[in-house]
Design an enzyme around this catalytic site. Structure first.
Site, PDB file in Angstrom:
ATOM      1  N   TYR A  31     -30.170  15.564  69.408  1.00  0.00           N
ATOM      2  CA  TYR A  31     -29.887  16.436  68.269  1.00  0.00           C
ATOM      3  C   TYR A  31     -29.987  15.611  66.994  1.00  0.00           C
ATOM      4  CZ  TYR A  31     -27.163  19.362  65.049  1.00  0.00           C
ATOM      5  OH  TYR A  31     -26.752  20.104  63.979  1.00  0.00           O
ATOM      6  N   LYS A  83     -21.875   8.834  59.894  1.00  0.00           N
ATOM      7  CA  LYS A  83     -20.597   8.628  60.573  1.00  0.00           C
ATOM      8  C   LYS A  83     -19.822   7.427  60.035  1.00  0.00           C
ATOM      9  CE  LYS A  83     -21.701  11.906  63.635  1.00  0.00           C
ATOM     10  NZ  LYS A  83     -21.083  13.233  63.684  1.00  0.00           N
ATOM     11  N   ASP A 113     -32.592   7.568  65.378  1.00  0.00           N
ATOM     12  CA  ASP A 113     -31.465   8.303  64.812  1.00  0.00           C
ATOM     13  C   ASP A 113     -30.195   7.612  65.286  1.00  0.00           C
ATOM     14  OD1 ASP A 113     -29.352   9.982  64.256  1.00  0.00           O
ATOM     15  OD2 ASP A 113     -30.316  11.792  65.010  1.00  0.00           O
TER      16      ASP A 113
END
Length: 429
Positions: free
Chosen positions: A145, A268, A240
Site C-alpha cells: 500500500y 511516520k 516506500d
C-alpha cells in the site's frame, strides 16, 4: 468486564458527523466487529481510553511511536518550536537539519524534499520517476500500500501483464491504466512485465518489507533481483520506506538489506508523531524537481517547523550510538518466541512473521510470502483472538492485515503479559 460507555456515546455522535464515525477506515473495527474505543491519553507503551481503561499498545500510531507515546524529548521539542510559531510558509532551519539527518542515515539519499504525508511522498516519487525517465508505466505489488493516490489504488489483475483496475470508486480506469500489478516475491512476473513493456516502465515501487497486508518479508535475493532488473532496463527502483524507514534500522530497510534504491519515501518516524513525509534519492533525479527542473511538487506546510522539530528529536534519540535497535530486536525476539510457543501449546495454526520490531500473526498453517498467501488466513479466528486480547488490555491493530509495532518503551514484562494473554485467547478459540 471492561466498560466503554463514554466511547460508545462518542462513537454514536461521530456516526452522525463523520463518515463511518472515523477519519481513517481501519479504525472503525469493521474487520473484527464491535465498536472502536476513543483515546484521550497516551504515554510510553500505553494508551488510556475515555472510560479510563488502560491498554498495552502495539499500534503505536501505526508506526511512528518507536520511542513510545509522549516521549519527553519530543514533547519538549514541540513545545519549544511552537513558541516560535507553528507555521511560516518560509524556509526554516529545522528543514535543513532534517535533510542533513536523512541524507546521512539513508545510503541512497543525496537530496531530499519534505512533504506532509506518506501518500504525498509516494505520489511525488512516482511523478518524479516518470518525469526523469520520460516513461509512463509503474510496477507495484499486491499487498503493498502506497497511500490513496489515484494511480496507486489498484487491484491485482490476472497476472503481471494485466493492467490494474481501480480499487476505489471515484478513480477513473484511465488513471490506473499505466499501473502494472505483480505478486510480491515472484521474480518471474516482474521479468515478464519488463519483457512485455520494453522501454516503457519508469519504475518499480514497493515496500521492501510489506507491512500493509499484515507482514511478510522478501525472500533471499528478491530485493537484489529488483535492483538489477530495474537498472538493466533503465527504470528506477523506488523504496516506500514510510513504514520501515528508521523503524527496521537507522537507515531503514535499505540499510538492513544493503540495497541502494534510486528513490526512497519516508514518513511516520521522521515526524515524531506529527504529520510528515519526505522523498529523496540521487541528486540528478531530485534536481528534476521544481524550481530546478520540470517536475512540479509543492506544499504550503512542507517542512513545518513543529513537525520537523518533533522528528529531529526522535531521530536524535535513535541515532548512533543508541542501543535502541538492539533493544527492539530483543523485545521482538521475546514476543516471537512466546507467541510461537503459545500457539503450539493451544494447537492453533499460526504463521508468525517478524522483522525487527514489526510483526504479524496469520491464522493459517501455510507459509506467507505474499498477499495471496495472507488472504488464506482465518479472519474470523483473528477477530476472536483480537477481542480476547482487548478484554485483557492488549491492543493490536483491529485487522488481520496490519502489522504490529514494538517501541523502546515496551518492557520484557509487557511482552510476558502480552504472551500470557495471547495464550489464554488462543486456548479459547
Amino acid at each position: 468486564m471492561i466498560s466503554r460507555v463514554k466511547s460508545e456515546q462518542l462513537f454514536a455522535e461521530a456516526l452522525k458527523l463523520i463518515p463511518g464515525g472515523v477519519n481513517s477506515p481501519v479504525r472503525a473495527f469493521r474487520a473484527v466487529g464491535g465498536q472502536p474505543f476513543f483515546v484521550n491519553r497516551a504515554a510510553g507503551a500505553r494508551v488510556w481510553d475515555v472510560d479510563g481503561n488502560e491498554y498495552i499498545d502495539y499500534v503505536g500510531t501505526w508506526g511512528p511511536a518507536i520511542l513510545g507515546h509522549a516521549h519527553p524529548k519530543i514533547i519538549e521539542a514541540v513545545q519549544n518550536a511552537a513558541r516560535q510559531g507553528t507555521s511560516f510558509g518560509i524556509p526554516n532551519p529545522y528543514e535543513v537539519e532534517m535533510a542533513r539527518m536523512i541524507c546521512g542515515a539513508a545510503p541512497s539519499v543525496e537530496k531530499v524534499r519534505m512533504c506532509n504525508s506518506g501518500t504525498e511522498a509516494t505520489m511525488s516519487a512516482i511523478r518524479l520517476a516518470r518525469g526523469f525517465t520520460k516513461r509512463d508505466k509503474i510496477i507495484k505489488f499486491e499487498g503493498c500500500y502506497h497511500g490513496h493516490a489515484d494511480s496507486l489504488l489498484v487491484k491485482a489483475g490476472s497476472g503481471a501483464l494485466t493492467f490494474g483496475h481501480p480499487d476505489s470508486a471515484g478513480v477513473p480506469a484511465s488513471f490506473t491504466q499505466h499501473t502494472i500489478v505483480a505478486p510480491f516475491n515472484d521474480p518471474e512476473s516482474v521479468a515478464a512485465a519488463f519483457a512485455a513493456n520494453r522501454g516503457e516502465i519508469a519504475g518499480v515501487i514497493l515496500e521492501p518489507v510489506p507491512g500493509n497486508a499484515g507482514l511478510y518479508v522478501p525472500k533471499p535475493g528478491y530485493l537484489e533481483f529488483l535492483r538489477k532488473i530495474t537498472a538493466d532496463n533503465g527504470a528506477l527502483l523506488i523504496f516506500d520506506e514510510v513504514m520501515t524507514g528508521f523503524r527496521l534500522a537507522y537507515g531503514g530497510a535499505q540499510a538492513l538489506f544493503s540495497i541502494t534504491p534510486d528513490l526512497s519515501c519516508f514518513g511516520k518516524i521522521i515526524g515524531g508523531g506529527l504529520p510528515v513525509g519526505a522523498f529523496g534519492g540521487r541528486a540528478e533525479i531530485m534536481d528534476c524537481l521544481a524550481p530546478l527542473g520540470p517536475v512540479y511538487q509543492a506544499g504550503t506546510l512542507s517542512g513545518n517547523p513543529v513537525a520537523m522539530a518533533a522528528g529531529l528529536a526522535a531521530l536524535k534519540e535513535l541515532s548512533h550510538p543508541s542501543d535502541a535497535y538492539e533493544r527492539l530486536e530483543a523485545l521482538g525476539a521475546q514476543l516471537e518466541a512466546g507467541m510461537r510457543e503459545a500457539a503450539k501449546a493451544a494447537r492453533v495454526p499460526v504463521e508468525f512473521k517478524r522483522c525487527g520490531s514489526m510483526f504479524c500473526g496469520y491464522f493459517t498453517d501455510q507459509p506467507v510470502h505474499n498477499l495471496n498467501d495472507a488472504m488464506k488466513s482465518d479472519r474470523g479466528r483473528f477477530a476472536k483472538f483480537f477481542h480476547g486480547l482487548l478484554a485483557e488490555g492488549i491492543y493490536l491493530a483491529p485487522s488481520q492485515f496490519e502489522a504490529g509495532f514494538i517501541s523502546t518503551a515496551h518492557t520484557p514484562a509487557d511482552i510476558d503479559r502480552t504472551v500470557s494473554a495471547a495464550a489464554r485467547a488462543l486456548k479459547a478459540l
